[in-house]
Design an enzyme around this catalytic site. Structure first.
Site, short mmCIF file in Angstrom:
data_model
loop_
_atom_site.label_atom_id
_atom_site.label_comp_id
_atom_site.label_asym_id
_atom_site.label_seq_id
_atom_site.Cartn_x
_atom_site.Cartn_y
_atom_site.Cartn_z
N HIS A 138 0.85 -1.19 0.00
CA HIS A 138 0.00 0.00 0.00
C HIS A 138 0.89 1.23 0.00
CE1 HIS A 138 -3.15 2.83 1.17
NE2 HIS A 138 -3.97 1.93 0.71
N ASP A 162 -8.03 -5.23 0.15
CA ASP A 162 -8.57 -6.09 -0.90
C ASP A 162 -8.13 -7.54 -0.79
OD1 ASP A 162 -10.19 -4.32 -2.19
OD2 ASP A 162 -8.59 -3.53 -3.45
N1 ACO Z 1 4.17 -7.67 -4.64
C1 ACO Z 1 5.51 -7.62 -4.80
N2 ACO Z 1 6.27 -6.51 -4.64
C2 ACO Z 1 5.62 -5.38 -4.32
C3 ACO Z 1 4.22 -5.35 -4.14
C4 ACO Z 1 3.50 -6.54 -4.30
N3 ACO Z 1 2.17 -6.56 -4.15
N4 ACO Z 1 3.83 -4.10 -3.83
C5 ACO Z 1 4.96 -3.35 -3.82
N5 ACO Z 1 6.04 -4.14 -4.11
C6 ACO Z 1 7.44 -3.69 -4.14
C7 ACO Z 1 7.73 -2.90 -5.41
O1 ACO Z 1 8.21 -3.73 -6.44
C8 ACO Z 1 8.77 -1.92 -4.92
O2 ACO Z 1 10.02 -2.58 -4.88
P1 ACO Z 1 11.39 -1.77 -5.16
O3 ACO Z 1 11.48 -0.75 -4.08
O4 ACO Z 1 12.44 -2.83 -5.07
O5 ACO Z 1 11.24 -1.19 -6.53
C9 ACO Z 1 8.37 -1.64 -3.47
O6 ACO Z 1 7.62 -2.79 -3.05
C10 ACO Z 1 7.49 -0.40 -3.32
O7 ACO Z 1 6.37 -0.54 -4.18
P2 ACO Z 1 5.80 0.61 -5.12
O8 ACO Z 1 5.12 0.01 -6.29
O9 ACO Z 1 6.86 1.62 -5.36
O10 ACO Z 1 4.73 1.22 -4.13
P3 ACO Z 1 3.52 2.15 -4.52
O11 ACO Z 1 3.18 2.90 -3.30
O12 ACO Z 1 3.83 2.94 -5.74
O13 ACO Z 1 2.35 1.12 -4.91
C11 ACO Z 1 0.60 -0.44 -4.67
C12 ACO Z 1 1.40 0.68 -4.01
C13 ACO Z 1 0.11 0.01 -6.05
C14 ACO Z 1 -0.63 -0.73 -3.81
C15 ACO Z 1 1.49 -1.71 -4.79
O14 ACO Z 1 1.87 -2.16 -3.50
C16 ACO Z 1 0.80 -2.84 -5.57
O15 ACO Z 1 0.86 -2.86 -6.80
N6 ACO Z 1 0.10 -3.79 -4.85
C17 ACO Z 1 -0.64 -4.83 -5.50
C18 ACO Z 1 -1.98 -4.29 -5.99
C19 ACO Z 1 -2.95 -4.02 -4.87
O16 ACO Z 1 -3.16 -4.85 -3.98
N7 ACO Z 1 -3.61 -2.84 -4.93
C20 ACO Z 1 -4.64 -2.46 -3.97
C21 ACO Z 1 -4.15 -1.35 -3.07
S1 ACO Z 1 -5.38 -0.96 -1.89
C22 ACO Z 1 -6.48 -0.01 -2.75
O17 ACO Z 1 -6.17 0.75 -3.63
C23 ACO Z 1 -7.87 -0.15 -2.41
#
Ligand code: ACO
Length: 432
Positions: free
Chosen positions: A308, A366
């Protein structure tokens, strides 16, 4: 507001700018950079708005480090335990919990404005039977602006109130029509003697050929899920509503924009994506393989329902839903639900993994919500629609807050341009 400020010095000219610091009631302070370009000729650069406050807001507070979520100051855990979705809607819209009369009046207004114009209903015939319900939702909710345009003076607080009531009351009816269209079943009209979630279930699952009785376990489960999804401050879809609404467009169009933003798998579409992922994982034996894929930078796969932008600890909503899963599945006689077992095991493995620990990746709202929706018989393609129904109150609350705020301006970010510098047009015959 604080009289403290930060000082910024241009390394070339040595000119100095004082950036005012504003302090919130709780949470991090913000620096006012509105004078930065005028004074220093530079913009701030913040892709994804990860460090930018775009407005002041009194609605919702999140402490992502501690896993705290407050609606108008009330902890989500207390609202989940003691309140109802309709009461939470009132709280979000008005800022205070209602007294008995206020709640009764609000509940009645929502309960008795559930019908939609028959012409709006006929729109669904224009959609193919396999249209995604979120596509129908954004189209039809946006079309509400064609029906209620004459009574929408956005600068009139009473009109804004009417907009809020209309949206909250009618969005389940539109969602149910989308669902019935995908099934090819006749539309079921709203029943104003039922409560909000009972009516929603009836419109989804009743058929004219049979009597329908609302399952109270299901209605209460949905009510609780709706409380948890009702608002989440400046998330992607709410910011989209604010951005679209900042131009002065119709509120229904702004909410339709929010629905479109919610649909994406990185946001509200994650609940559908989680179930798809769990079905692909299939069994506990394959969990390690998928966790390894999620960690592999060359693989686009991510653990859906994990991570998140704001929460760097357990999402408090996920904790409530996980607990609720046990109760609801038991109430529905599905205590051995294999997807829930798989999700619990996946969470356990991921939370012990160095990659997820180091990046503070925890289950989000979620991760478990789709399991409940699926157990209630709601198909995957409708999960994000359920989220949209619940979040509608958050969107409209933020839209009202923005329109009423005299300091609001049209949303218009700047950019760091990386394209070509000026060059002369070359006629077609001279191009190689
Ligand atoms: N699985 C694996 N790795 C992940 C995940 C994941 N679900 N989420 C984040 N990471 C990693 C990224 O690859 C990144 O790694 P790095 O620093 O080595 O590049 C690090 O964790 C930070 O992630 P970001 O994508 O930069 O974080 P951001 O805040 O931009 O994205 C998000 C947040 C979109 C929710 C992301 O965690 C994700 O894609 N999760 C899966 C989708 C999801 O569950 N979305 C629902 C969110 S809740 C809502 O909106 C209601």
């Amino acid at each position: 507001m604080s009289d403290k400020h930060y000082t910024l010095t241009d390394p070339e000219s040595g000119s100095v700018l004082e950036l005012k610091r504003y302090d919130p009631t709780i949470g991090p302070s913000v620096l006012d950079v509105t004078k930065l370009y005028g004074s220093q000729g530079v913009f701030t650069y913040d892709p994804g708005f990860a460090a930018t406050a775009c407005c002041t807001s009194d609605v919702t507070y999140i402490d992502g480090e501690k896993g705290v979520l407050l609606y108008r100051g009330y902890p989500i855990e207390q609202l989940a335990e003691k309140s109802t979705y309709i009461e939470v809607c009132y709280l979000l819209l008005h800022g205070e919990l209602p007294n008995k009369t206020e709640l009764a009046n609000f509940e009645e207004s929502i309960r008795t404005h559930t019908m939609i114009n028959e012409s709006l209903l006929r729109f669904f015939n224009g959609f193919h039977y396999d249209a995604h319900p979120m596509a129908m939702m954004s189209g039809v909710v946006g079309s509400m602006s064609a029906f209620y345009h004459d009574s929408t003076d956005i600068h009139n607080p009473e009109h804004r109130d009417i907009v809020a009531h209309r949206l909250i009351a009618k969005i389940p009816t539109i969602a149910a029509a989308a669902y019935k269209h995908t099934l090819g079943q006749p539309f079921v009209y709203p029943a104003n003697d039922l409560d909000y979630c009972g009516n929603l279930l009836s419109m989804f699952f009743a058929v004219p050929a049979e009597e329908y009785e609302v399952d109270r376990v299901a209605a209460e489960a949905i009510d609780l899920l709706f409380i948890l999804h009702a608002d989440h401050e400046q998330n992607c879809s709410t910011s989209t509503v604010r951005m679209a609404g900042s131009s002065g467009t119709s509120p229904y169009s702004a909410i339709a924009a929010g629905i479109s933003a919610l649909w994406g798998p990185a946001h509200g579409g994650a609940n559908e994506a989680v179930i798809n992922m769990l079905e692909k994982v299939g069994s506990v034996d394959h969990i390690n393989e998928y966790v390894a894929r999620a960690k592999d930078k060359d693989d686009p796969f991510r653990l859906m329902g994990f991570g998140h932008r704001v929460y760097k600890s357990y999402d408090p909503r996920a904790a409530i839903i996980r607990k609720m899963c046990h109760k609801v599945l038991e109430g529905l006689g599905q205590q051995d639900n294999p997807l829930f077992e798989l999700a619990l095991r996946l969470e356990e493995i991921a939370l012990k993994d160095e990659y997820f620990i180091e990046k503070n990746l925890y289950p989000n709202v979620d991760f478990y919500s789709g399991i409940i929706y699926q157990a209630l018989g709601i198909p995957k393609s409708m999960f994000t629609v359920m989220f949209a129904i619940a979040r509608c109150v958050g969107w409209v609350t933020h839209w009202c807050e923005m329109v009423a705020d005299p300091t609001s301006r049209i949303g218009r970010p700047r950019q760091l341009y990386t394209g070509p510098t000026e060059r002369d047009y070359v006629s077609l015959k001279d191009r190689g």
